[in-house]
Design a protein around this motif. Structure first.
Motif, PDB file in Angstrom:
ATOM      1  N   HIS A   1       0.902  -1.268  -0.306  1.00  0.00           N
ATOM      2  CA  HIS A   1      -0.192   0.186   0.227  1.00  0.00           C
ATOM      3  C   HIS A   1       1.099   0.803  -0.065  1.00  0.00           C
ATOM      4  N   TRP A   2       0.953   2.385  -0.667  1.00  0.00           N
ATOM      5  CA  TRP A   2       1.227   3.852  -0.671  1.00  0.00           C
ATOM      6  C   TRP A   2       0.905   4.588  -0.214  1.00  0.00           C
ATOM      7  N   TYR A   3       1.285   4.956   1.003  1.00  0.00           N
ATOM      8  CA  TYR A   3       0.347   5.541   1.746  1.00  0.00           C
ATOM      9  C   TYR A   3       1.169   7.223   1.952  1.00  0.00           C
ATOM     10  N   GLY A   4       0.593   8.376   1.707  1.00  0.00           N
ATOM     11  CA  GLY A   4       0.592   9.557   2.261  1.00  0.00           C
ATOM     12  C   GLY A   4       0.757   9.824   0.053  1.00  0.00           C
ATOM     13  N   HIS A   5       0.382   9.416  -0.463  1.00  0.00           N
ATOM     14  CA  HIS A   5       0.713   9.861  -2.111  1.00  0.00           C
ATOM     15  C   HIS A   5      -0.299  10.506  -2.817  1.00  0.00           C
ATOM     16  N   ALA A   6      -0.492  12.243  -2.787  1.00  0.00           N
ATOM     17  CA  ALA A   6      -1.092  13.030  -3.049  1.00  0.00           C
ATOM     18  C   ALA A   6      -1.743  12.357  -3.658  1.00  0.00           C
ATOM     19  N   ALA A   7      -3.113  13.511  -4.085  1.00  0.00           N
ATOM     20  CA  ALA A   7      -4.765  13.386  -4.513  1.00  0.00           C
ATOM     21  C   ALA A   7      -4.385  13.556  -6.845  1.00  0.00           C
ATOM     22  N   PRO A   8      -4.712  12.896  -7.139  1.00  0.00           N
ATOM     23  CA  PRO A   8      -4.775  13.341  -8.390  1.00  0.00           C
ATOM     24  C   PRO A   8      -4.371  14.519  -9.136  1.00  0.00           C
ATOM     25  N   ASP A   9      -5.720  15.574  -7.966  1.00  0.00           N
ATOM     26  CA  ASP A   9      -5.723  16.583  -8.763  1.00  0.00           C
ATOM     27  C   ASP A   9      -5.654  17.800  -7.505  1.00  0.00           C
ATOM     28  N   ASP A  10      -4.019  16.953  -6.840  1.00  0.00           N
ATOM     29  CA  ASP A  10      -3.275  18.130  -7.223  1.00  0.00           C
ATOM     30  C   ASP A  10      -2.480  18.840  -7.633  1.00  0.00           C
ATOM     31  N   PRO A  11      -2.709  20.880  -7.053  1.00  0.00           N
ATOM     32  CA  PRO A  11      -1.899  21.566  -8.320  1.00  0.00           C
ATOM     33  C   PRO A  11      -0.509  21.386  -8.197  1.00  0.00           C
ATOM     34  N   ARG A  12       0.361  20.464  -7.547  1.00  0.00           N
ATOM     35  CA  ARG A  12       1.577  20.987  -7.015  1.00  0.00           C
ATOM     36  C   ARG A  12       2.241  20.260  -9.093  1.00  0.00           C
ATOM     37  N   PHE A  13       1.751  19.330  -9.412  1.00  0.00           N
ATOM     38  CA  PHE A  13       1.944  18.395 -10.080  1.00  0.00           C
ATOM     39  C   PHE A  13       1.300  18.578 -11.498  1.00  0.00           C
ATOM     40  N   HIS A  14       1.086  19.650 -11.861  1.00  0.00           N
ATOM     41  CA  HIS A  14       0.872  19.916 -13.171  1.00  0.00           C
ATOM     42  C   HIS A  14       1.313  20.243 -14.032  1.00  0.00           C
ATOM     43  N   LEU A  15       1.136  19.258 -15.069  1.00  0.00           N
ATOM     44  CA  LEU A  15       3.141  20.540 -15.981  1.00  0.00           C
ATOM     45  C   LEU A  15       2.272  20.600 -17.130  1.00  0.00           C
ATOM     46  N   ALA A  16       2.643  21.767 -17.581  1.00  0.00           N
ATOM     47  CA  ALA A  16       2.639  22.589 -19.040  1.00  0.00           C
ATOM     48  C   ALA A  16       2.396  21.143 -20.248  1.00  0.00           C
ATOM     49  N   GLN A  17       3.817  20.551 -19.840  1.00  0.00           N
ATOM     50  CA  GLN A  17       3.923  19.674 -20.833  1.00  0.00           C
ATOM     51  C   GLN A  17       4.386  18.114 -20.602  1.00  0.00           C
ATOM     52  N   PRO A  18       3.894  17.359 -19.621  1.00  0.00           N
ATOM     53  CA  PRO A  18       4.442  15.887 -19.431  1.00  0.00           C
ATOM     54  C   PRO A  18       4.704  15.480 -20.127  1.00  0.00           C
ATOM     55  N   PHE A  19       5.978  14.774 -19.775  1.00  0.00           N
ATOM     56  CA  PHE A  19       6.760  14.045 -20.336  1.00  0.00           C
ATOM     57  C   PHE A  19       7.981  14.893 -21.260  1.00  0.00           C
ATOM     58  N   ARG A  20       7.780  15.892 -21.420  1.00  0.00           N
ATOM     59  CA  ARG A  20       8.489  16.679 -22.326  1.00  0.00           C
ATOM     60  C   ARG A  20       9.736  16.283 -22.751  1.00  0.00           C
ATOM     61  N   SER A  21      10.551  15.231 -21.915  1.00  0.00           N
ATOM     62  CA  SER A  21      11.657  14.817 -22.285  1.00  0.00           C
ATOM     63  C   SER A  21      11.810  13.860 -23.067  1.00  0.00           C
ATOM     64  N   GLY A  22      10.426  12.470 -22.511  1.00  0.00           N
ATOM     65  CA  GLY A  22      10.302  11.613 -23.115  1.00  0.00           C
ATOM     66  C   GLY A  22      10.275  10.813 -22.101  1.00  0.00           C
ATOM     67  N   HIS A  23      10.316   9.900 -21.886  1.00  0.00           N
ATOM     68  CA  HIS A  23      10.026   8.777 -21.004  1.00  0.00           C
ATOM     69  C   HIS A  23      10.850   8.021 -20.300  1.00  0.00           C
ATOM     70  N   PHE A  24      10.785   7.696 -19.223  1.00  0.00           N
ATOM     71  CA  PHE A  24      11.851   6.477 -19.032  1.00  0.00           C
ATOM     72  C   PHE A  24      11.524   4.771 -18.941  1.00  0.00           C
ATOM     73  N   GLY A  25      12.684   4.339 -19.641  1.00  0.00           N
ATOM     74  CA  GLY A  25      11.866   2.954 -20.225  1.00  0.00           C
ATOM     75  C   GLY A  25      11.900   1.933 -19.236  1.00  0.00           C
ATOM     76  N   LEU A  26      12.759   1.491 -18.253  1.00  0.00           N
ATOM     77  CA  LEU A  26      12.509   0.737 -17.150  1.00  0.00           C
ATOM     78  C   LEU A  26      11.706   0.903 -16.225  1.00  0.00           C
ATOM     79  N   VAL A  27      10.314   1.236 -15.780  1.00  0.00           N
ATOM     80  CA  VAL A  27      10.172   1.171 -14.387  1.00  0.00           C
ATOM     81  C   VAL A  27       9.532  -0.054 -13.783  1.00  0.00           C
ATOM     82  N   GLY A  28       9.336  -0.502 -12.771  1.00  0.00           N
ATOM     83  CA  GLY A  28       8.116  -1.184 -11.872  1.00  0.00           C
ATOM     84  C   GLY A  28       9.775  -2.491 -11.053  1.00  0.00           C
ATOM     85  N   PRO A  29       8.962  -2.776 -10.436  1.00  0.00           N
ATOM     86  CA  PRO A  29      10.138  -4.275  -9.595  1.00  0.00           C
ATOM     87  C   PRO A  29      10.492  -4.681 -10.415  1.00  0.00           C
ATOM     88  N   SER A  30      10.602  -4.708 -11.688  1.00  0.00           N
ATOM     89  CA  SER A  30      12.010  -6.025 -12.179  1.00  0.00           C
ATOM     90  C   SER A  30      12.470  -5.059 -12.548  1.00  0.00           C
TER      91      SER A  30
END
Length: 170
Positions: free
Chosen positions: A69-98
């Motif tokens: 369980h992920w505790y303390g994760h901010a709400a989806p509509d939290d204005p701090r996380f609004h980016l004018a251009q999400p992923f402007r530098s591309g995507h990081f390829g290898l994500v996840g627990p593996s």
């Protein structure tokens, strides 16, 4: 002469007993358990604002993961996380627990870390969370943040804590 012999014998016995207790303690403790690396967090609906709180505990000041369980994760509509251009530098390829990473370089003044595959900037409001982290010795997992487009979660395996980071490119 007898006094010196008695003191020497007492010292040997005390040291020997301490060594036995130390070895016994290590044997009882056994090998350290492998840290548990959590699954990806699940997206929440906008409007479900309050961060998840562990039952019986006060609201968290440091976001963490326990028992998947992920505790303390901010709400989806939290204005701090609004980016004018999400992923402007591309995507990081290898994500996840593996995918476990060590930091290859860091710039504490700029809140930036380099992992194999790219550079991240830690969110300024999450930066204080990293104070006890060891950038040169801890292992990290990167997750795509399901609630905040353009953000990633950098999870410190040893601490069981995570922070928000923006991918700045390879």
């Amino acid at each position: 002469m007898r006094t010196h012999f008695a003191v020497a014998l007492s010292t040997v016995l005390v040291v020997s007993q301490a060594m036995q207790l130390s070895a016994q303690g290590r044997h009882e403790a056994g090998p350290r358990p492998m840290p548990v690396i959590p699954r990806e967090p699940i997206a929440r609906e906008p409007g479900h604002g309050a961060p998840r709180v562990e039952p019986g505990r006060p609201p968290v000041t440091v976001p963490y993961v326990r028992d998947g369980h992920w505790y303390g994760h901010a709400a989806p509509d939290d204005p701090r996380f609004h980016l004018a251009q999400p992923f402007r530098s591309g995507h990081f390829g290898l994500v996840g627990p593996s995918h476990l990473y060590g930091v290859t370089r860091f710039d504490l003044a700029a809140r930036r870390i380099w992992l194999p595959g790219g550079m991240f900037e830690i969110a300024d409001w999450d930066w204080p969370v990293t104070t006890p982290w060891c950038w040169t010795c801890d292992q990290f997992v990167v997750y795509l943040d399901p609630d905040h487009p353009g953000w990633y979660l950098v999870y410190d395996v040893r601490m069981g804590e995570y922070v928000h980071a923006e991918f700045l490119g390879a």
